[in-house]
Each structure stands twice: as structure tokens, then as C-alpha cells.
Design a protein around this motif. Structure first.
Motif, PDB file in Angstrom:
ATOM      1  N   ASP A 235       0.864  -1.175   0.000  1.00 16.47           N
ATOM      2  CA  ASP A 235       0.000   0.000   0.000  1.00 16.47           C
ATOM      3  C   ASP A 235       0.908   1.234   0.000  1.00 16.47           C
ATOM      4  O   ASP A 235       2.116   1.127   0.207  1.00 16.47           O
ATOM      5  CB  ASP A 235      -0.971   0.004   1.187  1.00 16.47           C
ATOM      6  CG  ASP A 235      -0.274  -0.044   2.538  1.00 16.47           C
ATOM      7  OD1 ASP A 235       0.734   0.671   2.740  1.00 16.47           O
ATOM      8  OD2 ASP A 235      -0.747  -0.789   3.415  1.00 16.47           O
ATOM      9  N   ALA A 236       0.327   2.396  -0.265  1.00 16.57           N
ATOM     10  CA  ALA A 236       1.115   3.621  -0.438  1.00 16.57           C
ATOM     11  C   ALA A 236       1.975   3.935   0.778  1.00 16.57           C
ATOM     12  O   ALA A 236       3.158   4.290   0.652  1.00 16.57           O
ATOM     13  CB  ALA A 236       0.197   4.797  -0.762  1.00 16.57           C
ATOM     14  N   GLU A 237       1.426   3.811   1.963  1.00 17.18           N
ATOM     15  CA  GLU A 237       2.166   4.129   3.189  1.00 17.18           C
ATOM     16  C   GLU A 237       3.360   3.190   3.381  1.00 17.18           C
ATOM     17  O   GLU A 237       4.463   3.614   3.695  1.00 17.18           O
ATOM     18  CB  GLU A 237       1.229   4.034   4.394  1.00 17.18           C
ATOM     19  CG  GLU A 237       1.883   4.405   5.704  1.00 17.18           C
ATOM     20  CD  GLU A 237       0.908   4.295   6.870  1.00 17.18           C
ATOM     21  OE1 GLU A 237       1.379   3.972   7.976  1.00 17.18           O
ATOM     22  OE2 GLU A 237      -0.296   4.530   6.676  1.00 17.18           O
ATOM     23  N   SER A 238       3.137   1.892   3.180  1.00 15.11           N
ATOM     24  CA  SER A 238       4.208   0.911   3.351  1.00 15.11           C
ATOM     25  C   SER A 238       5.298   1.058   2.296  1.00 15.11           C
ATOM     26  O   SER A 238       6.486   0.908   2.597  1.00 15.11           O
ATOM     27  CB  SER A 238       3.638  -0.505   3.304  1.00 15.11           C
ATOM     28  OG  SER A 238       2.760  -0.713   4.379  1.00 15.11           O
ATOM     29  N   VAL A 239       4.909   1.350   1.051  1.00 17.39           N
ATOM     30  CA  VAL A 239       5.902   1.550  -0.008  1.00 17.39           C
ATOM     31  C   VAL A 239       6.762   2.763   0.319  1.00 17.39           C
ATOM     32  O   VAL A 239       7.988   2.725   0.187  1.00 17.39           O
ATOM     33  CB  VAL A 239       5.221   1.685  -1.387  1.00 17.39           C
ATOM     34  CG1 VAL A 239       6.223   2.140  -2.442  1.00 17.39           C
ATOM     35  CG2 VAL A 239       4.592   0.352  -1.800  1.00 17.39           C
TER      36      VAL A 239
ATOM     37  N   ARG B  89      21.045   1.287   5.338  1.00 12.82           N
ATOM     38  CA  ARG B  89      21.356   0.371   6.437  1.00 12.82           C
ATOM     39  C   ARG B  89      20.561  -0.929   6.321  1.00 12.82           C
ATOM     40  O   ARG B  89      20.488  -1.701   7.266  1.00 12.82           O
ATOM     41  CB  ARG B  89      21.053   1.027   7.785  1.00 12.82           C
ATOM     42  CG  ARG B  89      21.896   2.236   8.079  1.00 12.82           C
ATOM     43  CD  ARG B  89      23.291   1.807   8.473  1.00 12.82           C
ATOM     44  NE  ARG B  89      24.109   2.955   8.778  1.00 12.82           N
ATOM     45  CZ  ARG B  89      25.227   3.247   8.137  1.00 12.82           C
ATOM     46  NH1 ARG B  89      25.643   2.486   7.146  1.00 12.82           N
ATOM     47  NH2 ARG B  89      25.941   4.286   8.478  1.00 12.82           N
ATOM     48  N   THR B  90      19.988  -1.171   5.166  1.00  9.19           N
ATOM     49  CA  THR B  90      19.197  -2.361   4.943  1.00  9.19           C
ATOM     50  C   THR B  90      20.096  -3.604   5.023  1.00  9.19           C
ATOM     51  O   THR B  90      21.165  -3.628   4.430  1.00  9.19           O
ATOM     52  CB  THR B  90      18.517  -2.283   3.559  1.00  9.19           C
ATOM     53  OG1 THR B  90      17.766  -1.093   3.512  1.00  9.19           O
ATOM     54  CG2 THR B  90      17.616  -3.458   3.317  1.00  9.19           C
ATOM     55  N   LYS B  91      19.659  -4.605   5.734  1.00 12.47           N
ATOM     56  CA  LYS B  91      20.441  -5.837   5.913  1.00 12.47           C
ATOM     57  C   LYS B  91      19.897  -6.998   5.103  1.00 12.47           C
ATOM     58  O   LYS B  91      20.342  -8.110   5.233  1.00 12.47           O
ATOM     59  CB  LYS B  91      20.462  -6.237   7.392  1.00 12.47           C
ATOM     60  CG  LYS B  91      21.025  -5.183   8.301  1.00 12.47           C
ATOM     61  CD  LYS B  91      22.495  -5.054   8.115  1.00 12.47           C
ATOM     62  CE  LYS B  91      23.037  -4.088   9.151  1.00 12.47           C
ATOM     63  NZ  LYS B  91      24.275  -3.511   8.790  1.00 12.47           N
ATOM     64  N   GLY B  92      18.895  -6.751   4.298  1.00 11.67           N
ATOM     65  CA  GLY B  92      18.297  -7.806   3.492  1.00 11.67           C
ATOM     66  C   GLY B  92      17.320  -7.211   2.499  1.00 11.67           C
ATOM     67  O   GLY B  92      17.373  -6.019   2.203  1.00 11.67           O
ATOM     68  N   LYS B  93      16.443  -8.030   2.014  1.00 10.55           N
ATOM     69  CA  LYS B  93      15.471  -7.599   1.017  1.00 10.55           C
ATOM     70  C   LYS B  93      14.286  -6.881   1.661  1.00 10.55           C
ATOM     71  O   LYS B  93      13.872  -7.209   2.763  1.00 10.55           O
ATOM     72  CB  LYS B  93      14.943  -8.795   0.218  1.00 10.55           C
ATOM     73  CG  LYS B  93      16.017  -9.552  -0.515  1.00 10.55           C
ATOM     74  CD  LYS B  93      16.629  -8.666  -1.551  1.00 10.55           C
ATOM     75  CE  LYS B  93      17.881  -9.270  -2.124  1.00 10.55           C
ATOM     76  NZ  LYS B  93      18.734  -8.286  -2.730  1.00 10.55           N
ATOM     77  N   ILE B  94      13.761  -5.912   0.952  1.00 12.63           N
ATOM     78  CA  ILE B  94      12.529  -5.243   1.341  1.00 12.63           C
ATOM     79  C   ILE B  94      11.439  -5.844   0.469  1.00 12.63           C
ATOM     80  O   ILE B  94      11.509  -5.761  -0.763  1.00 12.63           O
ATOM     81  CB  ILE B  94      12.633  -3.721   1.145  1.00 12.63           C
ATOM     82  CG1 ILE B  94      13.745  -3.161   2.032  1.00 12.63           C
ATOM     83  CG2 ILE B  94      11.296  -3.043   1.436  1.00 12.63           C
ATOM     84  CD1 ILE B  94      14.071  -1.706   1.785  1.00 12.63           C
ATOM     85  N   VAL B  95      10.448  -6.468   1.096  1.00 13.69           N
ATOM     86  CA  VAL B  95       9.434  -7.221   0.378  1.00 13.69           C
ATOM     87  C   VAL B  95       8.051  -6.633   0.669  1.00 13.69           C
ATOM     88  O   VAL B  95       7.727  -6.343   1.817  1.00 13.69           O
ATOM     89  CB  VAL B  95       9.464  -8.709   0.789  1.00 13.69           C
ATOM     90  CG1 VAL B  95       8.370  -9.489   0.085  1.00 13.69           C
ATOM     91  CG2 VAL B  95      10.831  -9.321   0.510  1.00 13.69           C
ATOM     92  N   PHE B  96       7.269  -6.503  -0.398  1.00  7.95           N
ATOM     93  CA  PHE B  96       5.889  -6.039  -0.262  1.00  7.95           C
ATOM     94  C   PHE B  96       4.973  -7.187  -0.644  1.00  7.95           C
ATOM     95  O   PHE B  96       5.079  -7.743  -1.736  1.00  7.95           O
ATOM     96  CB  PHE B  96       5.632  -4.820  -1.153  1.00  7.95           C
ATOM     97  CG  PHE B  96       6.488  -3.648  -0.776  1.00  7.95           C
ATOM     98  CD1 PHE B  96       6.148  -2.857   0.311  1.00  7.95           C
ATOM     99  CD2 PHE B  96       7.632  -3.358  -1.486  1.00  7.95           C
ATOM    100  CE1 PHE B  96       6.956  -1.779   0.681  1.00  7.95           C
ATOM    101  CE2 PHE B  96       8.442  -2.290  -1.133  1.00  7.95           C
ATOM    102  CZ  PHE B  96       8.089  -1.498  -0.039  1.00  7.95           C
ATOM    103  N   ASN B  97       4.074  -7.527   0.264  1.00  8.86           N
ATOM    104  CA  ASN B  97       3.133  -8.620   0.048  1.00  8.86           C
ATOM    105  C   ASN B  97       1.993  -8.119  -0.828  1.00  8.86           C
ATOM    106  O   ASN B  97       1.279  -7.194  -0.466  1.00  8.86           O
ATOM    107  CB  ASN B  97       2.608  -9.122   1.381  1.00  8.86           C
ATOM    108  CG  ASN B  97       1.799 -10.392   1.262  1.00  8.86           C
ATOM    109  OD1 ASN B  97       1.364 -10.755   0.166  1.00  8.86           O
ATOM    110  ND2 ASN B  97       1.601 -11.056   2.376  1.00  8.86           N
ATOM    111  N   MET B  98       1.788  -8.744  -1.978  1.00  9.95           N
ATOM    112  CA  MET B  98       0.781  -8.314  -2.947  1.00  9.95           C
ATOM    113  C   MET B  98      -0.594  -8.929  -2.673  1.00  9.95           C
ATOM    114  O   MET B  98      -1.551  -8.610  -3.337  1.00  9.95           O
ATOM    115  CB  MET B  98       1.212  -8.691  -4.364  1.00  9.95           C
ATOM    116  CG  MET B  98       2.562  -8.142  -4.775  1.00  9.95           C
ATOM    117  SD  MET B  98       2.570  -6.383  -4.954  1.00  9.95           S
ATOM    118  CE  MET B  98       1.836  -6.239  -6.553  1.00  9.95           C
ATOM    119  N   GLU B  99      -0.699  -9.819  -1.717  1.00 10.56           N
ATOM    120  CA  GLU B  99      -1.982 -10.479  -1.436  1.00 10.56           C
ATOM    121  C   GLU B  99      -2.908  -9.598  -0.635  1.00 10.56           C
ATOM    122  O   GLU B  99      -2.564  -8.831   0.161  1.00 10.56           O
ATOM    123  CB  GLU B  99      -1.741 -11.790  -0.692  1.00 10.56           C
ATOM    124  CG  GLU B  99      -1.005 -12.782  -1.576  1.00 10.56           C
ATOM    125  CD  GLU B  99      -0.718 -14.078  -0.855  1.00 10.56           C
ATOM    126  OE1 GLU B  99      -1.103 -14.249   0.315  1.00 10.56           O
ATOM    127  OE2 GLU B  99      -0.104 -14.937  -1.480  1.00 10.56           O
TER     128      GLU B  99
END
Length: 127
Positions: A102-106, A117-127
Motif C-alpha cells: 500500500d502507499a504508506e508501506s511503499v 542500512r538495509t540488511k536484506g530484502k525489502i518485500v511487499f506482500n501483494m496479497e
């Protein structure tokens, strides 16, 4: 980080480098490649500067070093190859942030990414 590198020389099957050449002068190739197992370890780099591009196009990449030139074109070849390498080594990407799509999470995800400082992947759940 120095202590980690010293204790882990030759212990890794695969290093997946998404930071080298990302635009802020990072270069982990020489220091991290030492952590690969002799003969069988693979170093996978998905960013790179002019030197890396020249080595890629002239076929002079170092042994055990793979480079993937990705683009925004509708072409899955590079991602299929990256997936194959990950599956063949049993590596699973570390997920640093999992959010709904959603817009806020993106917006939050991009701010997290900009913080470098990201230590891994940033994932957005499309479900």
C-alpha cells in the motif's frame, strides 16, 4: 567486520553482492571473494562500474565470479539465472522488511532503503 572475514575465509558456497557499484563507491569484491570455498564457491555481483562492465563484455571476469547486467526491459533471463544460482546453492535471501503493498508501506520501504542500512530484502506482500 574484519574479525568476521578472518574467521570465515573459504567457508561460503555463494556470495550474492548487491551493494558493490551501487553508486556510493562501495567495492566488496576483493575482500569478500576470499570467503568463498576454493574451486566451488561462486561470487554473484549484480551492480558494477565501468571496469566490471569491461571485464563482463570482454570475457575476462575472474574465475568463480559472475556478473548479471539487469535492465528494466521485459526480459526474465537475468532473474531466471539468479534464481537458478540461489537454488543450486541453497541460499535464501534474508528479508529485512516485510510490508503490505500500500502507499504508506511503499513510502516506508523507500525511506528504509534510502537510509543505506538495509540488511536484506525489502518485500511487499501483494496479497
Amino acid at each position: 567486520m574484519s574479525e568476521f572475514k578472518e574467521k570465515n575465509v573459504g567457508k561460503f558456497n555463494c556470495i550474492y553482492d548487491t551493494a558493490t557499484g551501487s553508486g556510493h563507491g562501495e567495492n566488496y569484491v576483493s575482500s569478500m571473494a576470499k570467503l568463498l570455498r576454493d574451486e566451488t564457491g561462486e561470487y554473484v555481483q549484480i551492480n558494477g562500474g565501468m571496469t566490471t562492465l569491461m571485464r563482463y563484455y570482454t570475457g575476462t571476469m575472474k574465475p568463480q565470479h559472475n556478473f548479471f547486467l539487469t535492465s528494466d526491459e521485459d526480459n526474465q533471463t537475468d532473474l531466471v539465472e539468479i534464481t537458478r544460482l540461489l537454488k543450486s546453492t541453497g541460499v535464501k535471501p534474508h528479508i529485512d522488511l516485510l510490508k503490505p503493498f500500500d502507499a504508506e508501506s511503499v513510502a516506508e520501504g523507500f525511506e528504509h532503503l534510502k537510509g543505506r542500512r538495509t540488511k536484506g530484502k525489502i518485500v511487499f506482500n501483494m496479497e
